[in-house]
Design a protein around this motif. Structure first.
Motif, mmCIF file in Angstrom:
data_model
loop_
_atom_site.group_PDB
_atom_site.id
_atom_site.type_symbol
_atom_site.label_atom_id
_atom_site.label_comp_id
_atom_site.label_asym_id
_atom_site.label_seq_id
_atom_site.Cartn_x
_atom_site.Cartn_y
_atom_site.Cartn_z
ATOM 1 N N LYS A 345 2.253 16.848 7.936
ATOM 2 C CA LYS A 345 2.557 15.784 6.972
ATOM 3 C C LYS A 345 4.071 15.635 6.906
ATOM 4 N N PRO A 346 4.630 14.883 7.870
ATOM 5 C CA PRO A 346 6.091 14.857 8.016
ATOM 6 C C PRO A 346 6.838 13.984 7.006
ATOM 7 N N PHE A 347 6.092 13.181 6.216
ATOM 8 C CA PHE A 347 6.763 12.252 5.300
ATOM 9 C C PHE A 347 6.609 12.737 3.862
ATOM 10 N N LEU A 358 1.203 9.677 6.873
ATOM 11 C CA LEU A 358 1.752 8.397 7.303
ATOM 12 C C LEU A 358 2.943 7.990 6.440
ATOM 13 N N LYS A 359 3.923 7.380 7.090
ATOM 14 C CA LYS A 359 5.100 6.882 6.377
ATOM 15 C C LYS A 359 4.702 5.784 5.397
ATOM 16 N N SER A 360 3.759 4.925 5.805
ATOM 17 C CA SER A 360 3.332 3.808 4.951
ATOM 18 C C SER A 360 2.713 4.317 3.645
ATOM 19 N N ARG A 361 1.979 5.433 3.726
ATOM 20 C CA ARG A 361 1.362 5.993 2.504
ATOM 21 C C ARG A 361 2.421 6.609 1.598
ATOM 22 N N MET A 362 3.426 7.217 2.201
ATOM 23 C CA MET A 362 4.518 7.770 1.394
ATOM 24 C C MET A 362 5.263 6.641 0.681
ATOM 25 N N GLN A 363 5.488 5.532 1.399
ATOM 26 C CA GLN A 363 6.199 4.399 0.801
ATOM 27 C C GLN A 363 5.387 3.786 -0.338
ATOM 28 N N SER A 364 4.066 3.677 -0.137
ATOM 29 C CA SER A 364 3.193 3.165 -1.209
ATOM 30 C C SER A 364 3.223 4.089 -2.429
ATOM 31 N N HIS A 365 3.178 5.397 -2.180
ATOM 32 C CA HIS A 365 3.228 6.383 -3.252
ATOM 33 C C HIS A 365 4.519 6.285 -4.052
ATOM 34 N N ARG A 366 5.625 6.066 -3.388
ATOM 35 C CA ARG A 366 6.927 6.020 -4.073
ATOM 36 C C ARG A 366 6.988 4.909 -5.105
ATOM 37 N N ARG A 367 6.194 3.860 -4.889
ATOM 38 C CA ARG A 367 6.180 2.745 -5.855
ATOM 39 C C ARG A 367 5.622 3.179 -7.204
ATOM 40 N N THR A 368 4.851 4.258 -7.228
ATOM 41 C CA THR A 368 4.353 4.764 -8.517
ATOM 42 C C THR A 368 5.506 5.350 -9.328
ATOM 43 N N CYS A 377 0.431 -12.527 -6.168
ATOM 44 C CA CYS A 377 -0.612 -13.520 -5.894
ATOM 45 C C CYS A 377 -0.005 -14.926 -5.935
ATOM 46 N N SER A 378 -0.256 -15.705 -4.887
ATOM 47 C CA SER A 378 0.303 -17.069 -4.827
ATOM 48 C C SER A 378 -0.402 -18.020 -5.790
ATOM 49 N N GLU A 379 -1.589 -17.614 -6.296
ATOM 50 C CA GLU A 379 -2.345 -18.472 -7.220
ATOM 51 C C GLU A 379 -1.920 -18.260 -8.670
ATOM 52 N N CYS A 380 -1.859 -16.993 -9.109
ATOM 53 C CA CYS A 380 -1.596 -16.722 -10.522
ATOM 54 C C CYS A 380 -0.320 -15.914 -10.776
ATOM 55 N N GLY A 381 0.308 -15.430 -9.714
ATOM 56 C CA GLY A 381 1.566 -14.694 -9.884
ATOM 57 C C GLY A 381 1.421 -13.220 -10.208
ATOM 58 N N LYS A 382 0.207 -12.729 -10.378
ATOM 59 C CA LYS A 382 0.003 -11.315 -10.672
ATOM 60 C C LYS A 382 0.536 -10.469 -9.520
ATOM 61 N N ARG A 383 1.162 -9.341 -9.882
ATOM 62 C CA ARG A 383 1.814 -8.510 -8.864
ATOM 63 C C ARG A 383 1.053 -7.192 -8.666
ATOM 64 N N PHE A 384 1.198 -6.655 -7.445
ATOM 65 C CA PHE A 384 0.433 -5.466 -7.074
ATOM 66 C C PHE A 384 1.299 -4.471 -6.309
ATOM 67 N N LEU A 385 0.884 -3.203 -6.430
ATOM 68 C CA LEU A 385 1.563 -2.122 -5.706
ATOM 69 C C LEU A 385 1.267 -2.171 -4.215
ATOM 70 N N HIS A 386 -0.001 -2.463 -3.881
ATOM 71 C CA HIS A 386 -0.459 -2.352 -2.500
ATOM 72 C C HIS A 386 -0.948 -3.699 -1.967
ATOM 73 N N LYS A 387 -0.784 -3.872 -0.670
ATOM 74 C CA LYS A 387 -1.225 -5.104 -0.025
ATOM 75 C C LYS A 387 -2.744 -5.247 -0.115
ATOM 76 N N ARG A 388 -3.459 -4.119 0.043
ATOM 77 C CA ARG A 388 -4.921 -4.174 -0.010
ATOM 78 C C ARG A 388 -5.407 -4.636 -1.389
ATOM 79 N N SER A 389 -4.615 -4.305 -2.436
ATOM 80 C CA SER A 389 -5.001 -4.708 -3.794
ATOM 81 C C SER A 389 -4.894 -6.211 -3.972
ATOM 82 N N ILE A 390 -3.832 -6.796 -3.403
ATOM 83 C CA ILE A 390 -3.670 -8.256 -3.552
ATOM 84 C C ILE A 390 -4.724 -8.989 -2.731
ATOM 85 N N LEU A 391 -5.109 -8.424 -1.589
ATOM 86 C CA LEU A 391 -6.137 -9.066 -0.770
ATOM 87 C C LEU A 391 -7.480 -9.082 -1.510
#
Length: 425
Positions: A345-347, A358-368, A377-391
């Protein structure tokens, strides 16, 4: 009374003699030096003729330049030198190679060219023994040993070993791009860059690998390829000892130790370790996607992404795990998978020390820790930590429910709601 001295002036066109002086003989035009990129001659010692004739008293050597070209006003000490120079304006090339027919202004230039056919390299470096076809090439090479840089930029003072290099550098200050592609009109600072670009249109690949026959547009690409056969890695990092096939790769790697990021995006100011990464990033601002799939036409910002995508059509998975044999589309996916075997686990998070595969998981974690929510969200403007959440969230606007229960067939918009439902069974 002193007798009038004979003149060497022949009946040349465009000759202006500015003052009477001593006679000027000298070598024939075909024995004079051919113009080269860094201003040196191409002649071998036996090619060199005598200098312009002197008076019988050798101490009376004349240094004046009495003959002027009426086209460009360049001055010469002898009519023979002026006659050779005039061929540049007239386009006359009276000397041709008996092997390939290529024509040259001077006899010495055709003799130098002939060595490319014979393989003769009569000029050798006294420092390392490397041999060269021309004396000028040897002189340029010797400067790599001496560190001599005789040519300097008149604008910024930067010094160069070759005259051609300072001329190329000067275009940074002038912004001049004098060379244009006859096919697409793209302009270039250097002729060599334009010539390389032209091969995209012609499909020419003049450099071939002597081991496997694969051909390349550029010599540097072939040299890089050749190291696959030899396994040679001549460049090593002075900090960690890691070895590299190419000097440029080693230099880029060194920046990871120094933390240096010399390439800056002019739009957003983001800095990069590698120029190629900065250029790729710039396309995100321009919306440019120059790489397209030949099968479905989908376009990509990066060539590597297009190549990876092409494998989805071919079903190709060229990267395999040496432990379990599982195959992958991407090398990075295979390397990430390998860590499941090694437990590596190098990151690590700089805030709490938690480690990730994974580096991407470490970067996502740091947002916490930072509270950053970069996906909106382009429809309502709600913001999310992760790309999968907005999808997942976007499906609530589109009323999409792509996930279905295998037991009862009910459909759901997100994995989490499907998981909750599955517990009811």
């Amino acid at each position: 009374m002193r007798e009038a001295e004979p003149s060497c002036s022949s009946s040349l066109p465009h000759v202006t003699r500015e003052a009477d002086g001593d006679h000027c003989g000298g070598p024939q035009a075909d024995d004079l030096l051919a113009p080269l990129s860094d201003g040196d001659d191409t002649t071998s010692p036996e090619d060199e003729g005598s200098d312009c004739n002197q008076d019988s008293d050798s101490s009376k050597k004349k240094t004046g330049k009495h003959f002027t070209c009426s086209v460009c006003d360049k001055r010469f000490s002898c009519t023979s030198k002026l006659a050779q120079h005039m061929k540049i304006h007239t386009g006359e090339k009276p000397f041709s190679c008996s092997n390939c027919g290529k024509s040259f202004i001077t006899k010495s230039a055709v003799r130098s060219h002939m060595r490319t056919h014979t393989g003769e390299k009569p000029f050798s470096c006294s420092h390392c023994g490397k041999s060269f076809t021309t004396k000028s090439a040897l002189r340029s090479h010797v400067r790599t040993h001496t560190g001599e840089k005789p040519f300097s930029c008149s604008d910024c003072g930067k010094r160069f070993a070759l005259k051609s290099h300072v001329q190329n550098h000067m275009t940074i200050h002038t912004g001049e791009k004098p060379f244009s592609c006859s096919d697409c009109g793209k302009r270039f600072t250097q002729m060599s860059s334009m010539q390389k670009h032209m091969r995209i249109h012609t499909g020419e690949k003049p450099y071939g690998c002597s081991d496997c026959g694969k051909r390349f547009t550029q010599k540097s690409s072939m040299d890089k390829h050749m190291t696959m056969h030899t396994g040679e890695k001549p460049y090593s990092c002075s900090d960690c000892g890691k070895r590299f096939t190419l000097k440029s790769n080693m230099q880029s790697h060194m920046r990871t130790h120094a933390g240096e990021k010399p390439f800056r995006c002019s739009d957003c100011g983001k800095c990069f370790t590698h120029k190629s990464n900065m250029q790729s990033h710039m396309r995100t601002h321009a919306g440019e996607k120059p790489f397209s799939c030949s099968d479905c036409g989908k376009s990509f910002t990066h060539k590597s992404n297009m190549q990876s995508h092409m494998r989805t059509h071919a079903g190709e998975k060229p990267f395999s795990c040496s432990e379990c044999g599982k195959r992958f589309l991407l090398k990075q996916s295979m390397l990430s998978h390998m860590r499941t075997h090694t437990g590596e686990k190098p990151f690590s998070c700089s805030d709490c020390g938690k480690c990730f595969t994974l580096k991407s998981r470490m970067q996502s974690h740091r947002r916490t820790h930072t509270g950053e929510k970069p996906f909106s969200c382009s429809e309502c403007g709600k913001r999310f930590l992760h790309k999968r959440s907005i999808l997942s969230h976007m499906r609530t606007h589109k009323r999409e429910k792509p996930l279905s229960c295998s037991n009862c067939g009910d459909t759901f918009s997100s994995q989490s709601t499907l998981h909750e439902h599955m517990q009811s069974h």
